[in-house]
Write an enzyme that holds these catalytic residues in place. Sequence first.
Site, PDB file in Angstrom:
ATOM      1  N   ARG A 189      51.326  42.678  39.557  1.00  0.00           N
ATOM      2  CA  ARG A 189      50.153  41.915  38.970  1.00  0.00           C
ATOM      3  C   ARG A 189      50.537  40.458  38.602  1.00  0.00           C
ATOM      4  O   ARG A 189      49.406  39.605  38.394  1.00  0.00           O
ATOM      5  CB  ARG A 189      49.801  42.917  37.860  1.00  0.00           C
TER       6      ARG A 189
ATOM      7  N   TYR B 290      25.279  30.802  43.700  1.00  0.00           N
ATOM      8  CA  TYR B 290      25.839  32.167  44.311  1.00  0.00           C
ATOM      9  C   TYR B 290      25.273  33.139  43.411  1.00  0.00           C
ATOM     10  O   TYR B 290      25.247  32.997  41.911  1.00  0.00           O
ATOM     11  CB  TYR B 290      27.171  32.294  44.478  1.00  0.00           C
TER      12      TYR B 290
ATOM     13  N   ASP C 146      32.729  25.233  43.528  1.00  0.00           N
ATOM     14  CA  ASP C 146      32.864  26.402  44.331  1.00  0.00           C
ATOM     15  C   ASP C 146      32.738  25.763  45.843  1.00  0.00           C
ATOM     16  O   ASP C 146      31.601  25.659  46.234  1.00  0.00           O
ATOM     17  CB  ASP C 146      31.866  27.456  43.943  1.00  0.00           C
TER      18      ASP C 146
ATOM     19  N   LYS D 181      34.986  34.945  52.832  1.00  0.00           N
ATOM     20  CA  LYS D 181      34.019  34.336  53.639  1.00  0.00           C
ATOM     21  C   LYS D 181      34.830  33.431  54.818  1.00  0.00           C
ATOM     22  O   LYS D 181      35.546  34.034  55.348  1.00  0.00           O
ATOM     23  CB  LYS D 181      32.997  33.330  53.001  1.00  0.00           C
TER      24      LYS D 181
HETATM   25  C1  LIG Z   1      30.466  35.067  48.289  1.00  0.00           C
HETATM   26  C2  LIG Z   1      30.613  34.202  47.598  1.00  0.00           C
HETATM   27  C3  LIG Z   1      31.128  34.350  45.964  1.00  0.00           C
HETATM   28  C4  LIG Z   1      31.746  35.654  45.632  1.00  0.00           C
HETATM   29  O1  LIG Z   1      32.995  35.968  46.455  1.00  0.00           O
HETATM   30  P1  LIG Z   1      33.187  37.442  46.470  1.00  0.00           P
HETATM   31  O2  LIG Z   1      34.587  37.396  47.238  1.00  0.00           O
HETATM   32  O3  LIG Z   1      31.899  38.081  47.424  1.00  0.00           O
HETATM   33  O4  LIG Z   1      33.343  38.014  45.266  1.00  0.00           O
HETATM   34  C5  LIG Z   1      31.148  33.248  45.129  1.00  0.00           C
HETATM   35  N1  LIG Z   1      30.621  31.975  45.694  1.00  0.00           N
HETATM   36  C6  LIG Z   1      30.111  31.799  46.665  1.00  0.00           C
HETATM   37  C7  LIG Z   1      29.237  30.482  47.186  1.00  0.00           C
HETATM   38  C8  LIG Z   1      29.996  32.970  47.530  1.00  0.00           C
HETATM   39  O5  LIG Z   1      29.388  32.663  48.915  1.00  0.00           O
END
Ligand SMILES: *Cc1c(COP(=O)(O)O)cnc(C)c1O
Length: 392
Positions: free
Chosen positions: A52, A105, A177, A202
């Site tokens: 962890r 998001y 982000d 992604k």
């Molecule tokens: C998908 C996404 C998230 C969240 O990510 P997860 O891996 O699904 O928790 C956060 N920000 C953006 C821009 C995203 O496309």
Amino acid sequence: MKPTLMRPVGLPPSASTPLVTPLMPAVAYASETPDALDAQYDGHVRGYTYAREGHPNADVLARRIDALEGCSDGLVTGSGMAAVTAALLGLCRSGDHVVGGDQLYGRSLRMMKEDLPRLGIATSMADPTDAAAFAAAFRPETRLALIEVVSNPTLRIADLAGIAEVCKARGVLLVVDNTFTTPAAITPFDWGADVVLHSVTKLLAGHSDVTLGWIAAKTPELTRKLYDFIVTTGMTPSPFDCWLAERGMLSFGLRFAHAQQTARRLADHLAGQKGVRRVLYPTRDDHPDRARAQRVLRGLGGNMMSFELDGGRAQANAFAAAAKGIAFAPTLGDVGTTLSHPASSSHRALGAEARAGLGITEGFFRVSVGLEEAEALIATFDDGLRAAGAAA
Ligand SMILES: *Cc1c(COP(=O)(O)O)cnc(C)c1O
């Protein structure tokens, strides 16, 4: 049978090294002596103790993403939302104020609107394409700003330079982000970001088979806070997921380049078709932020595009059903093209009126372009358009 001890394991000796990162699912690591463990915890020698708190597969993956983002000491988390949570809750305290982009998001928006206020952290949303409007939302107690460079699903481009400037002037931490844009198009630390994060789920991992995040900070103090919060709250990623994501990342650059080229072609094709009301792609001449896309994204429009069909839900249903082989699925950045319909999924909770304000109608689709051949993809979209036309 002779009694044996369970755990003293050893790998066969080998003078050569494996080409592929070994998968290390171990939860605990054995030290020689209490002194040796002390030396590790005191930082005199490097070593793992408990998964962890860190494990090799997470670190190998983190170093690869660090290299792309031009930073060091990034941390892998169990999801992209874990990384968002680490930034917001690991760096803020009750009484602070946070400003977020108004098209973040969906779950990030929800955290801003529901969870932070519940914990005594006030929040405001502002339009990140307008740095002055964004700055107007700042208060004396504003601690942090969270933005995405390209908004979902209308693909507007944030005024990153302007926002970074006001954040710096006001002592506000800027968190970016970078999931949609990826380090192939932009490295936000170079623009003044204090913290950068990703949903590795992604484009970086790219195969829709792992859920992971990554977060890094500009200073060791911020990194330490993020690390402690992540370890304490148990946001640790699985070694196997990290291993898969590392394999996916080996082809990230090629995937991005190919998908982007196809996305541009698809956008240009759709823009000329009957039944298509408009197309959104950041570097096209008809995009409202095209000049900024050239500057901020270095002209790299990315793999995401959106378009709007004439008509309503009936046309949207007909299009999605007829565009065979394109997954109608709520994700992005996969090797295969995926289609999302914000009115029925990511933006359904907004209500029709608020959606209309953003230009998200029943005919609006967002496309994450994958690695199909452009010709085949265009032919499939044409099938969808014909069906939508017939449903009119
Ligand atoms: C998908 C996404 C998230 C969240 O990510 P997860 O891996 O699904 O928790 C956060 N920000 C953006 C821009 C995203 O496309």
